[in-house]
Design a protein around this motif. Structure first.
Motif, short mmCIF file in Angstrom:
data_model
loop_
_atom_site.label_atom_id
_atom_site.label_comp_id
_atom_site.label_asym_id
_atom_site.label_seq_id
_atom_site.Cartn_x
_atom_site.Cartn_y
_atom_site.Cartn_z
N THR A 57 0.78 -1.19 0.07
CA THR A 57 0.02 0.03 0.11
C THR A 57 0.82 1.30 0.06
O THR A 57 1.86 1.17 0.88
CB THR A 57 -0.97 -0.02 1.20
OG1 THR A 57 -1.84 -1.08 1.07
CG2 THR A 57 -1.88 1.17 1.29
N LEU A 65 -3.80 10.19 0.11
CA LEU A 65 -3.77 9.13 -0.81
C LEU A 65 -3.41 7.95 0.02
O LEU A 65 -2.53 7.89 0.84
CB LEU A 65 -2.74 9.44 -1.86
CG LEU A 65 -2.52 8.24 -2.88
CD1 LEU A 65 -3.82 8.37 -3.86
CD2 LEU A 65 -1.18 8.30 -3.61
N ARG A 67 -3.23 3.91 -1.55
CA ARG A 67 -3.67 3.17 -2.64
C ARG A 67 -2.86 1.64 -2.67
O ARG A 67 -1.64 1.62 -2.46
CB ARG A 67 -3.26 3.88 -4.22
CG ARG A 67 -4.12 5.05 -4.35
CD ARG A 67 -5.33 4.92 -4.77
NE ARG A 67 -5.63 4.08 -5.77
CZ ARG A 67 -5.85 4.19 -7.02
NH1 ARG A 67 -5.69 5.73 -7.25
NH2 ARG A 67 -5.90 3.45 -8.12
N ARG A 68 -3.70 0.67 -3.01
CA ARG A 68 -2.93 -0.67 -3.10
C ARG A 68 -2.19 -0.40 -4.38
O ARG A 68 -2.81 0.11 -5.33
CB ARG A 68 -3.84 -1.98 -2.89
CG ARG A 68 -4.78 -2.19 -1.79
CD ARG A 68 -3.61 -2.73 -0.57
NE ARG A 68 -3.05 -4.11 -1.16
CZ ARG A 68 -1.98 -4.68 -0.96
NH1 ARG A 68 -1.27 -3.95 0.07
NH2 ARG A 68 -1.71 -5.68 -1.32
N CYS A 69 -0.93 -1.23 -4.61
CA CYS A 69 -0.50 -1.09 -5.94
C CYS A 69 0.49 -2.36 -5.94
O CYS A 69 0.75 -3.15 -4.91
CB CYS A 69 0.41 0.16 -5.92
SG CYS A 69 1.68 0.47 -4.72
N PHE A 83 -1.50 1.12 -9.84
CA PHE A 83 -2.48 1.00 -8.73
C PHE A 83 -3.32 0.04 -9.23
O PHE A 83 -3.77 -0.21 -10.27
CB PHE A 83 -3.04 2.30 -8.58
CG PHE A 83 -2.23 3.63 -8.19
CD1 PHE A 83 -1.32 3.33 -7.18
CD2 PHE A 83 -2.35 4.86 -8.88
CE1 PHE A 83 -0.56 4.57 -6.67
CE2 PHE A 83 -1.55 5.85 -8.59
CZ PHE A 83 -0.73 5.61 -7.52
#
Length: 84
Positions: A57, A65, A67-69, A83
């Motif tokens: 993450t 922000l 975000r899983r990536c 992402f």
């Protein structure tokens, strides 16, 4: 002689930024610098990308922000992520 840039293959345009971020995984975090970002991914700079897992993450507190990536490339002190 005019040099042409290679065609841009990104789905979304990237924005150059210089913001503090955190790569979070396994209950901990590693500081990084976000060098550029788009709707679909980012380029990160850190001390060493070798200990970073393929999925994590990304958190950028100044932009709210989180975000899983997943990693799409690694080069010296930089990572490219998409992402999820």
């Amino acid at each position: 002689m005019i040099k042409l840039r290679p065609m841009e293959h990104r789905i979304a345009p990237r924005r150059r930024i210089l913001k503090a971020g955190t790569i979070e995984f396994g209950g901990g975090g590693i500081d990084c610098t976000v060098k550029n970002i788009s709707e679909t991914g980012a380029a990160l700079e850190l001390a060493t990308p070798l200990l970073i897992p393929d999925r994590f993450t990304l958190r950028v507190p100044s932009d709210h922000l989180k975000r899983r990536c997943h990693v799409v490339w690694r080069k010296e002190r930089r990572l490219g992520v998409a992402f999820d």
